[in-house]
Enzyme design. Structure first.
Site, mmCIF file in Angstrom:
data_model
loop_
_atom_site.group_PDB
_atom_site.id
_atom_site.type_symbol
_atom_site.label_atom_id
_atom_site.label_comp_id
_atom_site.label_asym_id
_atom_site.label_seq_id
_atom_site.Cartn_x
_atom_site.Cartn_y
_atom_site.Cartn_z
ATOM 1 N N LYS A 135 0.843 -1.207 0.000
ATOM 2 C CA LYS A 135 0.000 0.000 0.000
ATOM 3 C C LYS A 135 0.876 1.255 0.000
ATOM 4 O O LYS A 135 2.064 1.191 0.356
ATOM 5 C CB LYS A 135 -0.922 -0.014 1.219
ATOM 6 N N TYR A 183 18.716 29.749 3.608
ATOM 7 C CA TYR A 183 17.701 30.600 4.252
ATOM 8 C C TYR A 183 18.121 30.972 5.662
ATOM 9 O O TYR A 183 18.530 30.110 6.446
ATOM 10 C CB TYR A 183 16.348 29.886 4.306
HETATM 11 C C1 LIG Z 1 -0.428 -1.750 6.808
HETATM 12 C C2 LIG Z 1 -1.038 -2.990 7.300
HETATM 13 C C3 LIG Z 1 -0.255 -4.129 7.566
HETATM 14 C C4 LIG Z 1 1.266 -4.134 7.494
HETATM 15 O O1 LIG Z 1 1.827 -3.676 8.680
HETATM 16 P P1 LIG Z 1 3.422 -3.706 8.907
HETATM 17 O O2 LIG Z 1 3.559 -3.224 10.295
HETATM 18 O O3 LIG Z 1 4.004 -2.761 7.921
HETATM 19 O O4 LIG Z 1 3.861 -5.102 8.683
HETATM 20 C C5 LIG Z 1 -0.898 -5.302 7.923
HETATM 21 N N1 LIG Z 1 -2.246 -5.344 8.037
HETATM 22 C C6 LIG Z 1 -3.021 -4.265 7.812
HETATM 23 C C7 LIG Z 1 -4.491 -4.393 7.964
HETATM 24 C C8 LIG Z 1 -2.449 -3.053 7.453
HETATM 25 O O5 LIG Z 1 -3.229 -1.981 7.235
#
Ligand SMILES: *Cc1c(COP(=O)(O)O)cnc(C)c1O
Length: 333
Positions: A33, A249
């Site tokens: 994601k 800056y």
């Molecule tokens: C993002 C997510 C994960 C992955 O989590 P990590 O800590 O990066 O392994 C697993 N399950 C769900 C539902 C998530 O939203």
């Protein structure tokens, strides 16, 4: 042009560690994601598929479409209200009202709130969900949950795992009663997998560990994961500073001696941080550039996100995910 290198060697090293723990590649679903936590969605899909991973997890169907050819199935964490049926897309049900909006025949993963209280149906609504899934002709592929405290030094994980065990028993009963096929179970993120010694469910959802990080307290013994991303900037221009001249800056850096400095093409517009760290940057980081001592053609700006994360009192996820999708990403051995 600035660029990001993704180390295939380190990535496969991390996947080896995780798959060894699970006993097979089939039990590891990679979470891609948010542009694969900033690493590049399509590039990471290609690499994980080359390794032999068959399941990916993304946030939206748009992301799923971009990587469809690489996997057997792709779980969409946050489906919208007008999804189309697609044999490879599996939709997560985060709320009971969502069930009637999903297209007939769609494969679904029913998420249960076992104590995180963020999303998922309440365990007492399980039977109602089963009825609605049947009425709406959906295919229940899996039942899932998410643990809130696996990366903390507390027993909360075990309390939540107990709730999850009760849910699973209930699922088995309802599966018989409604004559469904037996759904798969999944619950662990990276921290849970790293923490527990015998993970029982069908597969895990690993994001951050695949990219080489964990946020576990130091008392837990952890395998040596390796960060796979490094961010590089290229030189725009070089100049000689005289002692006493100030840079950037607000003239935030003052040269203590005559020195050669160069300006590089990374700034906070690239999702990097606007910060002052005289070990690296002279003065403040600008929107599209930063100034560094010397005249190297390219410099590595970041190869371990946890250092910056600690500086800003945040987590490696937060640093990585913000890296602009516009930066070129390349795979290196
Ligand atoms: C993002 C997510 C994960 C992955 O989590 P990590 O800590 O990066 O392994 C697993 N399950 C769900 C539902 C998530 O939203």
């Amino acid at each position: 042009m600035s660029f990001i290198e993704i180390s295939k060697k380190n990535y496969f090293h991390n996947l080896d560690i995780l798959c060894d723990k699970l006993g097979s590649k089939e039990r590891l679903a990679v979470v891609l994601k948010d542009n694969a936590y900033g690493h590049g969605l399509v590039l990471m899909a290609k690499l994980s598929s080359e390794y032999g991973i068959t399941k990916a997890i993304v946030r939206t169907s748009d992301e799923a479409k971009q990587i469809e050819s690489y996997f057997k199935s792709i779980i969409v964490l946050v489906p919208n209200s007008n999804e189309e049926n697609n044999p490879k897309h599996h939709f997560v049900i985060n709320d009971i009202s969502q069930i009637k909006n999903l297209p007939k025949g769609a494969k679904v993963h029913l998420k249960i709130d076992t104590g995180m209280h963020r999303s998922g149906i309440l365990s007492k609504s399980l039977e109602e969900a089963y009825k609605l899934i049947k009425e709406n002709d959906l295919v229940l592929e899996a039942v899932m949950t998410h643990f809130r405290s696996a990366d903390e030094l507390s027993s909360e994980l075990f309390w939540q795992q107990k709730n999850w065990k009760d849910v699973k028993e209930n699922v088995l009963k309802l599966t018989l009663k409604y004559n469904f096929k037996q759904p798969l179970f999944h619950s662990a993120n990276s921290a849970t997998l790293l923490r527990v010694s015998n993970y029982q469910d069908d597969f895990v959802r690993c994001g951050i560990a695949t990219f080489g990080y964990h946020q576990m307290p130091s008392c837990y013994e952890m395998p040596k994961l390796k960060p796979i991303l490094s961010l590089w900037a290229e030189k725009i221009t070089t100049r000689d500073l005289k002692a006493g001249q100030r840079v950037g800056y607000g003239g935030a850096f003052t040269a203590q001696k005559d020195m050669k400095v160069s300006t590089y093409d990374i700034g906070y517009g690239d999702g990097f941080f606007r910060y002052k760290n005289e070990n690296m940057f002279l003065g403040k980081v600008s929107m599209d550039s930063c100034v560094i001592e010397g005249d190297a053609q390219k410099v590595c700006i970041l190869d371990d996100a946890s250092e910056i994360a600690n500086h800003f009192n945040t987590i490696s996820y937060d640093v990585l995910v913000k890296l602009s999708p516009m930066i070129d990403r390349v795979i290196v051995r």
